[in-house]
Design a protein around this motif. Structure first.
Motif, PDB file in Angstrom:
ATOM      1  N   PHE A   1     -16.425   4.920  80.898  1.00 52.41           N
ATOM      2  CA  PHE A   1     -17.265   4.450  79.799  1.00 52.41           C
ATOM      3  C   PHE A   1     -17.953   5.601  79.075  1.00 52.41           C
ATOM      4  N   MET A   2     -18.517   6.555  79.840  1.00 50.58           N
ATOM      5  CA  MET A   2     -19.323   7.599  79.214  1.00 50.58           C
ATOM      6  C   MET A   2     -18.472   8.641  78.500  1.00 50.58           C
ATOM      7  N   GLN A   3     -17.228   8.796  78.922  1.00 47.41           N
ATOM      8  CA  GLN A   3     -16.336   9.710  78.215  1.00 47.41           C
ATOM      9  C   GLN A   3     -15.736   9.070  76.968  1.00 47.41           C
ATOM     10  N   ASN A   4     -15.935   7.755  76.839  1.00 45.04           N
ATOM     11  CA  ASN A   4     -15.370   7.029  75.694  1.00 45.04           C
ATOM     12  C   ASN A   4     -16.414   6.080  75.093  1.00 45.04           C
ATOM     13  N   PRO A   5     -17.534   6.626  74.591  1.00 44.80           N
ATOM     14  CA  PRO A   5     -18.572   5.755  74.036  1.00 44.80           C
ATOM     15  C   PRO A   5     -18.049   4.935  72.864  1.00 44.80           C
ATOM     16  N   ASN A   6     -18.480   3.684  72.814  1.00 44.27           N
ATOM     17  CA  ASN A   6     -18.103   2.733  71.764  1.00 44.27           C
ATOM     18  C   ASN A   6     -16.646   2.267  71.842  1.00 44.27           C
ATOM     19  N   ARG A   7     -15.927   2.732  72.844  1.00 44.85           N
ATOM     20  CA  ARG A   7     -14.557   2.239  73.004  1.00 44.85           C
ATOM     21  C   ARG A   7     -14.575   0.924  73.776  1.00 44.85           C
ATOM     22  N   VAL A   8     -13.862  -0.059  73.266  1.00 48.06           N
ATOM     23  CA  VAL A   8     -13.754  -1.341  73.954  1.00 48.06           C
ATOM     24  C   VAL A   8     -12.602  -1.263  74.952  1.00 48.06           C
ATOM     25  N   PHE A   9     -12.916  -1.482  76.221  1.00 53.41           N
ATOM     26  CA  PHE A   9     -11.921  -1.461  77.282  1.00 53.41           C
ATOM     27  C   PHE A   9     -11.568  -2.893  77.685  1.00 53.41           C
ATOM     28  N   SER A  10     -10.288  -3.197  77.737  1.00 54.02           N
ATOM     29  CA  SER A  10      -9.870  -4.451  78.367  1.00 54.02           C
ATOM     30  C   SER A  10      -9.939  -4.264  79.869  1.00 54.02           C
ATOM     31  N   ARG A  11      -9.951  -5.361  80.616  1.00 57.33           N
ATOM     32  CA  ARG A  11      -9.957  -5.266  82.074  1.00 57.33           C
ATOM     33  C   ARG A  11      -8.701  -4.560  82.564  1.00 57.33           C
ATOM     34  N   GLU A  12      -7.565  -4.838  81.915  1.00 57.05           N
ATOM     35  CA  GLU A  12      -6.300  -4.221  82.328  1.00 57.05           C
ATOM     36  C   GLU A  12      -6.347  -2.702  82.140  1.00 57.05           C
ATOM     37  N   THR A  13      -6.944  -2.255  81.027  1.00 55.08           N
ATOM     38  CA  THR A  13      -7.030  -0.814  80.770  1.00 55.08           C
ATOM     39  C   THR A  13      -7.947  -0.139  81.784  1.00 55.08           C
ATOM     40  N   LEU A  14      -9.063  -0.771  82.105  1.00 54.97           N
ATOM     41  CA  LEU A  14      -9.966  -0.207  83.111  1.00 54.97           C
ATOM     42  C   LEU A  14      -9.295  -0.155  84.468  1.00 54.97           C
ATOM     43  N   LEU A  15      -8.527  -1.199  84.789  1.00 59.09           N
ATOM     44  CA  LEU A  15      -7.826  -1.226  86.068  1.00 59.09           C
ATOM     45  C   LEU A  15      -6.850  -0.057  86.158  1.00 59.09           C
TER      46      LEU A  15
END
Length: 225
Positions: free
Chosen positions: A164-178
């Motif tokens: 999250f902190m390396q990508n501020p304002n980026r919307v992550f889907s659950r699949e991408t975070l996984l």
């Protein structure tokens, strides 16, 4: 040359994996029980540890927990036990990824490439401090703090916060975070992401304040700068 420790008591399987890894130019060392594997893991430096769950002497979960007490070496857990409980137990003990047996060697190699890419990205990041409001992450020391307060995070929570902190304002889907935090084709459901976001919020948010990590219903999560 990347250095890999394989802790696996099935000698035929261990020999097969060792030969395949050596063929891919990885320096590979094998331990056949939990006690000797733990001793080797702590005594030397490794790029990755491949750890079987069911081991004589000391099981893989305990080995993983003891390694995590002093080292952040990536750990990929190998096991024939494939229930959700077993997977979550392995990940909660500090494993970075989980590969159910039987698996194709190509899948193992793919998981290793993801680990090494992640390591290279972190190593090439010249920013030693990330910050968002009062929240900061010292990348070199791996210390998370809010103001003067140190926040203790598990390895998985730290990886999630870093994404999250390396990508501020980026919307992550659950699949991408996984995929980003747990690794390629992780054998866990996307609802595990929800669980860990909740864990992380409980630690980094100011009680009664607005959460640092916002939920976008039906889409995913974002940390706004």
């Amino acid at each position: 040359m990347k250095k890999i420790l394989l802790i696996e008591d099935e000698r035929n399987l261990a020999r097969f994996i060792e030969l395949e890894l050596r063929h891919e130019s990885f320096e590979t060392v094998v331990s056949y029980d939990g006690n000797s594997g733990l001793e080797r893991a702590l005594r030397e430096e490794w790029d990755v540890i491949l750890l079987d769950l069911m081991l004589p002497g000391m099981d893989g979960l305990e080995v993983c927990r003891r390694i995590r007490e002093s080292k952040a070496t990536p750990i990929l857990m190998l096991t024939a036990r494939d229930s959700v409980t077993d997977r979550v137990s392995g990940l909660d003990s500090g494993a970075d990824d989980y590969i159910p047996k039987p698996f194709a060697i190509e899948e193992l190699l793919a998981r290793l490439r993801v680990v090494f890419r992640r390591q290279d990205m972190i190593a090439s990041d010249q920013r030693s401090i990330l910050s968002s409001g009062e929240l900061s992450v010292d990348l070199d020391a791996r210390i998370v703090s809010r103001g003067e307060q140190i926040i203790e995070l598990t390895k998985r929570e730290y990886g999630l916060l870093l994404a999250f902190m390396q990508n501020p304002n980026r919307v992550f889907s659950r699949e991408t975070l996984l995929d980003t935090v747990w690794g390629y084709d992780a054998a866990v459901d996307t609802n595990v992401v929800d669980v860990y976001v909740r864990y992380l919020r409980n630690k980094i948010d100011v009680p009664g304040g607005t959460s640092c990590i916002q939920t976008l219903r039906g889409i995913g999560y974002v940390m706004k700068k």
